[in-house]
Design an enzyme around this catalytic site. Sequence first.
Site, PDB file in Angstrom:
ATOM      1  N   GLN A  11       0.869  -1.199  -0.006  1.00  0.00           N
ATOM      2  CA  GLN A  11       0.015   0.113  -0.033  1.00  0.00           C
ATOM      3  C   GLN A  11       0.959   1.318  -0.079  1.00  0.00           C
ATOM      4  O   GLN A  11       0.878   2.161  -0.759  1.00  0.00           O
ATOM      5  CB  GLN A  11      -0.782  -0.118   1.194  1.00  0.00           C
ATOM      6  CG  GLN A  11      -1.676   1.212   1.521  1.00  0.00           C
ATOM      7  CD  GLN A  11      -2.613   0.774   2.560  1.00  0.00           C
ATOM      8  OE1 GLN A  11      -3.849   1.311   2.394  1.00  0.00           O
ATOM      9  NE2 GLN A  11      -2.492   0.713   3.791  1.00  0.00           N
ATOM     10  N   THR A  62       2.176  -7.650   7.775  1.00  0.00           N
ATOM     11  CA  THR A  62       1.345  -6.679   8.317  1.00  0.00           C
ATOM     12  C   THR A  62      -0.023  -7.021   8.710  1.00  0.00           C
ATOM     13  O   THR A  62      -0.884  -6.685   9.017  1.00  0.00           O
ATOM     14  CB  THR A  62       0.865  -5.588   7.343  1.00  0.00           C
ATOM     15  OG1 THR A  62       0.611  -6.031   6.071  1.00  0.00           O
ATOM     16  CG2 THR A  62       2.401  -4.850   7.114  1.00  0.00           C
ATOM     17  N   TYR A 125       2.557  -8.773  16.152  1.00  0.00           N
ATOM     18  CA  TYR A 125       2.879  -7.795  15.292  1.00  0.00           C
ATOM     19  C   TYR A 125       3.575  -6.702  15.962  1.00  0.00           C
ATOM     20  O   TYR A 125       4.905  -6.346  15.580  1.00  0.00           O
ATOM     21  CB  TYR A 125       1.639  -7.307  14.577  1.00  0.00           C
ATOM     22  CG  TYR A 125       1.777  -6.266  13.651  1.00  0.00           C
ATOM     23  CD1 TYR A 125       2.579  -6.296  12.522  1.00  0.00           C
ATOM     24  CD2 TYR A 125       1.469  -4.854  14.039  1.00  0.00           C
ATOM     25  CE1 TYR A 125       2.649  -5.124  11.671  1.00  0.00           C
ATOM     26  CE2 TYR A 125       1.402  -3.636  13.180  1.00  0.00           C
ATOM     27  CZ  TYR A 125       2.356  -3.803  12.009  1.00  0.00           C
ATOM     28  OH  TYR A 125       2.497  -2.893  11.109  1.00  0.00           O
TER      29      TYR A 125
END
Length: 292
Positions: A11, A62, A125
């Site tokens: 992205q 992610t 994460y």
Amino acid sequence: MKILLFGGSGQLGYELKKRANDLAFEVVSPVTKELDITDKAQVFTLIRSLQPTTVINSAAYTAVDKAEEEPDRAFAINAQGVRNISEACAKCGVRLLHISTDYVFDGLLGRKLKEDDAVNPLSVYGRSKLEGEEFVRSICGDGGLVVRTQALYGQKGVNFVHTMLKLFGERDVLKVVDDQFVSPTWAGWLAEVLLDLVRLPISGTLHASCGGVVSWYDFAREIQRLSLESYAGKSVARIEPTIAAELNRPAKRPIYSAFDTSRLESVLGRPVLSWQAALNLFLREIGVAKGE
Ligand SMILES: NC(=O)c1ccc[n+]([C@@H]2O[C@H](COP(=O)([O-])OP(=O)(O)OC[C@H]3O[C@@H](n4cnc5c(N)ncnc54)[C@H](OP(=O)(O)O)[C@@H]3O)[C@@H](O)[C@H]2O)c1
């Protein structure tokens, strides 16, 4: 200036490539199949042979919830992969600009977070990204810059804005979390900031988000308000508030992780764009708002 970009298919990477080309940077951006950052030898060979001015690392694992099930994969990419890049950059005298996240914080302070506020990640994460940050700071020293950002949305990939725009047209009622607060950040704006930072000799850690703070619920309402005309003649979902605990997601998120962006503003010599202005520009760019 020659930039080696990891994560160019993602992205943020997409927006970086688009803007870097416009600004006449030379950008080399291998896809994961060509260059896996977990492969130390590949990373060293590429950086040594290419000798870029700067490496931008936007590559990451992610999938925040999935990371709870696959911690080894998350740490391999977000920590060991970043270590490989840091060591290669330090050895070859190349500057590293590395992207990190607000998820290194628990968000319990209830105020905007500064770069040196205490970290306390709540998820796999977040812990893997923190370990990556620490490699950059300890291995690259003055040659490394960790740029933390948050709540990204852009043209490419799955993100909150695209998801809302789709669900507004599919659902009667849409429940959105009202007890978590962020500074939504347009990846297109962040890409421009990162390319400015490529030219500035700063190191350490920097918070880079759009300005202001909003709950996901109020963010969704603003997306709907600005995009309403694009649903002309169709029914649009009613947005209702809910609490994060009700969603029962595998990974815990910070409650209040808006950034204090004063260091970025003083480095750039300009204020950050407000989240409202950024959203407006983005929705105009993708053709679902006329703008105000
Ligand atoms: N999205 C957010 O809301 C957000 C918030 C805060 C911080 N960030 C940080 O911002 C950065 C960019 O995020 P994003 O939203 O652009 O992520 P993204 O869309 O998921 O893109 C991740 C990129 O990393 C690449 N990648 C994954 N594993 C790799 C590997 N082993 N070797 C090389 N490349 C690999 C992916 O390539 P493939 O396409 O081949 O998989 C993809 O290009 C990340 O550091 C992320 O942690 C994101």
